[in-house]
Design a protein around this motif. Sequence first.
Motif, PDB file in Angstrom:
ATOM      1  N   GLN A  32      66.735  54.009  -0.172  1.00 59.53           N
ATOM      2  CA  GLN A  32      66.679  52.778  -0.948  1.00 59.53           C
ATOM      3  C   GLN A  32      68.041  52.295  -1.440  1.00 59.53           C
ATOM      4  O   GLN A  32      68.121  51.252  -2.090  1.00 59.53           O
ATOM      5  CB  GLN A  32      65.780  52.978  -2.180  1.00 59.53           C
ATOM      6  N   THR A  68      65.591  52.170  -8.487  1.00 57.77           N
ATOM      7  CA  THR A  68      65.302  51.744  -9.851  1.00 57.77           C
ATOM      8  C   THR A  68      65.574  52.890 -10.818  1.00 57.77           C
ATOM      9  O   THR A  68      65.200  54.035 -10.566  1.00 57.77           O
ATOM     10  CB  THR A  68      63.828  51.303  -9.977  1.00 57.77           C
ATOM     11  N   ASP A  69      66.239  52.584 -11.925  1.00 60.08           N
ATOM     12  CA  ASP A  69      66.558  53.606 -12.924  1.00 60.08           C
ATOM     13  C   ASP A  69      65.294  54.298 -13.428  1.00 60.08           C
ATOM     14  O   ASP A  69      64.209  53.711 -13.460  1.00 60.08           O
ATOM     15  CB  ASP A  69      67.272  52.983 -14.127  1.00 60.08           C
ATOM     16  N   ASP A  77      65.149  46.468 -15.135  1.00 61.86           N
ATOM     17  CA  ASP A  77      63.889  47.156 -14.858  1.00 61.86           C
ATOM     18  C   ASP A  77      64.131  48.661 -14.704  1.00 61.86           C
ATOM     19  O   ASP A  77      65.181  49.081 -14.205  1.00 61.86           O
ATOM     20  CB  ASP A  77      63.262  46.619 -13.579  1.00 61.86           C
ATOM     21  N   PHE A  78      63.174  49.456 -15.116  1.00 62.25           N
ATOM     22  CA  PHE A  78      63.288  50.903 -14.938  1.00 62.25           C
ATOM     23  C   PHE A  78      61.904  51.516 -14.841  1.00 62.25           C
ATOM     24  O   PHE A  78      60.925  50.948 -15.304  1.00 62.25           O
ATOM     25  CB  PHE A  78      64.071  51.543 -16.097  1.00 62.25           C
ATOM     26  N   ARG A  79      61.851  52.660 -14.190  1.00 65.58           N
ATOM     27  CA  ARG A  79      60.623  53.441 -14.146  1.00 65.58           C
ATOM     28  C   ARG A  79      60.579  54.325 -15.386  1.00 65.58           C
ATOM     29  O   ARG A  79      61.602  54.859 -15.817  1.00 65.58           O
ATOM     30  CB  ARG A  79      60.560  54.282 -12.874  1.00 65.58           C
TER      31      ARG A  79
END
Length: 237
Positions: free
Chosen positions: A176, A180-181, A222-224
């Motif tokens: 990827q 995503t953080d 955005d982050f997980r």
Amino acid sequence: MRIAVAGGTGMVGELVVERARAAGHEVVVISRSHGVDLTTGAGLDEALQGVDAVIDVANVETLSRKKAIDFFETTTRHLLAAEERSHVRHHVVLSIVGVDRVDSGYYAGKRRQEELALAGPIPATVLRATQFHEFAAQLIARVPGPVKVVPSMLTRPVAAADVAAELVLLAEGPAQGLATDLAGPEVLKMPAMVRRVARGKLVLTVPAGRAMSGGGLLPAGDFRRGEVTFDEWVAGR
């Protein structure tokens, strides 16, 4: 899949190995105790035979910019070269949220690691995670005596087990680039975290610099979200 874990005997590495095996993968542990030296490349070709993906969580504890850059550059170059020879399909790296906004010696080494991985010959994924819940206990262990001096850093701590699970999930899929953080479920100050685990000890707060104390270590977009809260982690220690 056959997954190799560089730094697989470290705190995060052991969790990655456990998670990957629980998911049904064959795991190769890359560490000196398993006959592989990332700093020289010795044993890498043998270890990576038939490996589909490498998860790199190898680490060095230093505040020195030169030592950090030397370590991460050397180990990453050795890994990528051996992966190319062994036809590894995916290179996954654990990095730090805010590494591009905080100018510390250690972070300079992690930035160099990211650069090499993303520009390397193997399709790569870089996961930036916030500080671990476990970091509070590590700070206590590093400073002997009853008084603990803790930087006033602001973070969104995440359980190392949640990080390990995310790394294995990423390794199972396609590369990827910059993923995503990953961050924890709540924003906390490090001194408050240390006080929760340093019972009976005096905790003193010292300035951590504008970037660290002002949100530079928090995800900017955005982050997980990790599942385990700091209080849940403390209760389960």
